[in-house]
Design a protein around this motif. Structure first.
Motif, PDB file in Angstrom:
ATOM      1  N   VAL A 264       0.625  -1.250  -0.019  1.00 36.07           N
ATOM      2  CA  VAL A 264      -0.074   0.127   0.146  1.00 36.07           C
ATOM      3  C   VAL A 264       0.901   1.177   0.110  1.00 36.07           C
ATOM      4  N   PRO A 265       0.289   2.411  -0.449  1.00 34.47           N
ATOM      5  CA  PRO A 265       1.204   3.577  -0.668  1.00 34.47           C
ATOM      6  C   PRO A 265       1.655   4.039   0.802  1.00 34.47           C
ATOM      7  N   LEU A 266       2.532   4.824   1.129  1.00 36.47           N
ATOM      8  CA  LEU A 266       3.176   5.371   2.343  1.00 36.47           C
ATOM      9  C   LEU A 266       1.508   6.028   3.200  1.00 36.47           C
ATOM     10  N   GLU A 267       0.900   6.888   2.361  1.00 32.55           N
ATOM     11  CA  GLU A 267       0.093   7.582   2.904  1.00 32.55           C
ATOM     12  C   GLU A 267      -1.025   6.679   3.690  1.00 32.55           C
ATOM     13  N   GLN A 268      -0.958   5.554   3.023  1.00 28.15           N
ATOM     14  CA  GLN A 268      -2.095   4.591   3.667  1.00 28.15           C
ATOM     15  C   GLN A 268      -1.615   3.950   4.809  1.00 28.15           C
ATOM     16  N   ALA A 269      -0.734   4.330   5.472  1.00 22.63           N
ATOM     17  CA  ALA A 269      -0.112   3.528   6.491  1.00 22.63           C
ATOM     18  C   ALA A 269      -1.019   2.942   7.612  1.00 22.63           C
ATOM     19  N   ARG A 270      -2.398   3.881   7.849  1.00 20.11           N
ATOM     20  CA  ARG A 270      -3.376   3.462   8.846  1.00 20.11           C
ATOM     21  C   ARG A 270      -3.975   2.331   8.263  1.00 20.11           C
ATOM     22  N   THR A 271      -4.306   2.045   6.813  1.00 14.85           N
ATOM     23  CA  THR A 271      -4.887   0.961   6.153  1.00 14.85           C
ATOM     24  C   THR A 271      -3.896  -0.277   6.441  1.00 14.85           C
ATOM     25  N   ALA A 272      -2.719  -0.141   6.339  1.00 11.92           N
ATOM     26  CA  ALA A 272      -1.719  -1.256   6.536  1.00 11.92           C
ATOM     27  C   ALA A 272      -1.670  -1.842   7.782  1.00 11.92           C
ATOM     28  N   HIS A 273      -1.744  -0.797   8.885  1.00 15.54           N
ATOM     29  CA  HIS A 273      -1.814  -1.334  10.484  1.00 15.54           C
ATOM     30  C   HIS A 273      -3.099  -2.070  10.635  1.00 15.54           C
ATOM     31  N   GLU A 274      -4.383  -1.464   9.899  1.00 14.89           N
ATOM     32  CA  GLU A 274      -5.478  -2.105  10.164  1.00 14.89           C
ATOM     33  C   GLU A 274      -5.456  -3.510   9.865  1.00 14.89           C
ATOM     34  N   LEU A 275      -5.032  -3.717   8.517  1.00 15.22           N
ATOM     35  CA  LEU A 275      -5.062  -5.147   8.018  1.00 15.22           C
ATOM     36  C   LEU A 275      -3.845  -5.977   8.889  1.00 15.22           C
ATOM     37  N   LEU A 276      -2.814  -5.396   9.526  1.00 13.27           N
ATOM     38  CA  LEU A 276      -2.111  -6.135  10.384  1.00 13.27           C
ATOM     39  C   LEU A 276      -2.666  -6.708  11.666  1.00 13.27           C
ATOM     40  N   GLU A 277      -3.279  -5.691  12.016  1.00 16.89           N
ATOM     41  CA  GLU A 277      -4.149  -6.276  13.496  1.00 16.89           C
ATOM     42  C   GLU A 277      -5.125  -6.818  13.313  1.00 16.89           C
ATOM     43  N   ARG A 278      -5.615  -7.051  12.086  1.00 10.99           N
ATOM     44  CA  ARG A 278      -6.913  -8.058  11.905  1.00 10.99           C
ATOM     45  C   ARG A 278      -6.137  -9.520  11.872  1.00 10.99           C
ATOM     46  N   ARG A 279      -5.042  -9.524  11.552  1.00 17.11           N
ATOM     47  CA  ARG A 279      -4.192 -10.769  11.577  1.00 17.11           C
ATOM     48  C   ARG A 279      -4.744 -11.963  10.532  1.00 17.11           C
ATOM     49  N   SER A 280      -5.304 -10.999   9.443  1.00 19.13           N
ATOM     50  CA  SER A 280      -5.911 -12.041   8.254  1.00 19.13           C
ATOM     51  C   SER A 280      -4.576 -12.235   7.210  1.00 19.13           C
ATOM     52  N   ASN A 281      -3.659 -11.239   7.372  1.00 14.63           N
ATOM     53  CA  ASN A 281      -2.514 -11.368   6.179  1.00 14.63           C
ATOM     54  C   ASN A 281      -1.584 -12.813   6.389  1.00 14.63           C
ATOM     55  N   ARG A 282      -1.325 -13.277   5.174  1.00 17.91           N
ATOM     56  CA  ARG A 282      -0.260 -14.381   5.185  1.00 17.91           C
ATOM     57  C   ARG A 282       0.972 -13.685   4.483  1.00 17.91           C
ATOM     58  N   GLY A 283       2.150 -13.743   5.405  1.00 16.76           N
ATOM     59  CA  GLY A 283       3.243 -13.230   4.765  1.00 16.76           C
ATOM     60  C   GLY A 283       3.343 -11.823   5.201  1.00 16.76           C
ATOM     61  N   LYS A 284       3.864 -10.899   4.400  1.00 18.49           N
ATOM     62  CA  LYS A 284       4.296  -9.518   4.928  1.00 18.49           C
ATOM     63  C   LYS A 284       3.310  -8.372   4.212  1.00 18.49           C
ATOM     64  N   ILE A 285       3.035  -7.333   4.853  1.00 18.85           N
ATOM     65  CA  ILE A 285       2.805  -5.907   4.234  1.00 18.85           C
ATOM     66  C   ILE A 285       3.849  -4.971   4.170  1.00 18.85           C
ATOM     67  N   VAL A 286       3.604  -4.402   3.276  1.00 19.24           N
ATOM     68  CA  VAL A 286       4.821  -3.431   2.952  1.00 19.24           C
ATOM     69  C   VAL A 286       4.264  -1.996   2.356  1.00 19.24           C
ATOM     70  N   LEU A 287       5.008  -1.081   2.798  1.00 14.40           N
ATOM     71  CA  LEU A 287       4.243   0.270   2.562  1.00 14.40           C
ATOM     72  C   LEU A 287       5.360   0.795   1.115  1.00 14.40           C
ATOM     73  N   ALA A 288       4.617   1.099  -0.019  1.00 15.15           N
ATOM     74  CA  ALA A 288       5.425   1.660  -1.202  1.00 15.15           C
ATOM     75  C   ALA A 288       5.879   3.296  -0.727  1.00 15.15           C
ATOM     76  N   VAL A 289       6.985   3.467  -0.944  1.00 16.20           N
ATOM     77  CA  VAL A 289       7.336   4.948  -0.780  1.00 16.20           C
ATOM     78  C   VAL A 289       7.706   5.727  -1.850  1.00 16.20           C
ATOM     79  N   ALA A 290       8.729   5.051  -2.712  1.00 19.93           N
ATOM     80  CA  ALA A 290       8.870   5.784  -3.665  1.00 19.93           C
ATOM     81  C   ALA A 290       9.377   4.555  -4.870  1.00 19.93           C
ATOM     82  N   ASP A 291       9.394   4.742  -6.361  1.00 15.75           N
ATOM     83  CA  ASP A 291       9.861   3.915  -7.266  1.00 15.75           C
ATOM     84  C   ASP A 291      11.144   4.237  -7.601  1.00 15.75           C
ATOM     85  N   LEU A 292      12.113   3.476  -7.185  1.00 13.83           N
ATOM     86  CA  LEU A 292      13.436   3.823  -7.188  1.00 13.83           C
ATOM     87  C   LEU A 292      14.114   2.950  -8.144  1.00 13.83           C
TER      88      LEU A 292
END
Length: 332
Positions: free
Chosen positions: A304-332
């Motif tokens: 998810v984009p950096l600005e959507q860190a809140r969404t990433a944390h909501e996903l993390l705390e639901r514990r429904s993810n498999r593997g990792k959640i990553v914030l995309a900051v820049a296309d380098l």
């Protein structure tokens, strides 16, 4: 630069996108232009104010990232501007939910070709933790049967692969049939859906799968009441490695569950290890080389984009993810 900041402790809603001045690299530091930042349980604990070294707001969370070297501070050698790197929060908590972060050079590792920046952002915490616990503490070999708890998590899915590649027989435990089956795809020889085998039934299932003797190694990534079960699942002369308490609950231990078996309990905490002198770069370099060679697969479920860190944390705390959640900051 763009960043996500915590101005007060609380739930995911306190993760606020902001513009802040660009940092600079001080003596012995590397300024990293961030491409991606891994999302970890530690980030959620920092955000909520219960992490043991969270500091006080305002602060920028983020304990692992990947990117490129933007500048070198005084006294830094062995690195060059433009190199692709991964970085670890370490002791100084620079905060990787941002476009730039100054990091001690001892926490920065050059990436080999063949490792993408998104997957590299997940290696310094979850993968390094699994690697250290299995390689340096438990010393897992082909002679071992190993139980991995929360096997669909970042640490768990890494541990399944590292143990399987070492030749061990792996029993993967996860909180649903779907997660258990998914963990099995990484080389587990048997899987257990702990939602169908709660509490004592979980212990009995592990004992059944090991012909009553228990596992040589139990990797306890859950803590709380699960730790007591880990002691009952370990074999004579076995090793229980405890590296987390995501349950955020006390562990009740009956010493009779482990001392008659001459079992060892081994603790692991990455930050404390670094405070006491551990340099992660050699282990991270070997890990990255194995990923580049195709020995390990790094599962990233959500970006998810950096600005959507809140969404990433909501996903993390639901514990429904498999593997990792990553914030995309820049296309380098």
């Amino acid at each position: 630069m763009r960043a996500v900041r915590i101005d007060e402790f609380g739930g995911p809603e306190v993760l606020v996108p902001v513009e802040v001045p660009d940092p600079v690299a001080g003596p012995g530091e590397v300024l990293v232009r961030i491409a991606a930042a891994g999302v970890n349980r530690a980030d959620a604990l920092i955000r909520s104010g219960v992490y043991h070294r969270a500091g006080r707001p305002p602060l920028i969370p983020g304990v692992e990232a990947s990117g490129v070297v933007a500048a070198l501070g005084e006294g830094v050698s062995g690195l060059e501007v433009g190199q692709r790197v991964m970085a670890l929060d370490g002791v100084n908590a620079p905060g990787f939910y941002a476009e730039l972060a100054p990091v001690p050079a001892t926490q920065v590792t050059v990436l080999p070709q063949g490792v993408g920046l998104t997957e590299a952002a997940t290696l310094p915490v979850a993968w390094l933790s699994a690697w250290y616990c299995l390689r340096h503490l438990a010393r897992v070999t082909k002679e071992d049967t190993m139980v991995v708890k929360a096997a669909a998590s970042g640490v768990g899915s890494a541990a399944v692969q590292i143990a399987a590649q070492a030749g061990a027989r792996v029993i993967a435990l996860a909180g649903s049939a779907e997660k258990a089956a998914w963990a099995g795809e990484f080389g587990a020889h048997a899987t257990v859906d702990t939602s169908a085998h709660p509490d004592d039934a979980e212990v009995e299932e592990v004992l059944r799968l090991t012909d009553g003797r228990g596992a040589d190694v139990v990797l306890d990534t859950v803590g709380g009441p699960a730790f007591g079960r880990s002691l009952r699942q370990v074999s004579h002369g076995g090793r229980v490695v405890a590296l987390a308490n995501v349950a955020l609950a006390p562990s009740t231990v009956d010493t009779r569950d482990f001392y008659p078996k001459n079992a060892a309990i081994l603790g692991f905490q990455l930050t404390n290890l670094q405070i006491h002198g551990y340099d992660p770069r050699n282990d991270l370099r070997e890990l990255a080389e194995r990923v580049a060679a195709g020995a390990y697969r790094v599962p990233v479920e959500t970006v998810v984009p950096l600005e959507q860190a809140r969404t990433a944390h909501e996903l993390l705390e639901r514990r429904s993810n498999r593997g990792k959640i990553v914030l995309a900051v820049a296309d380098l």
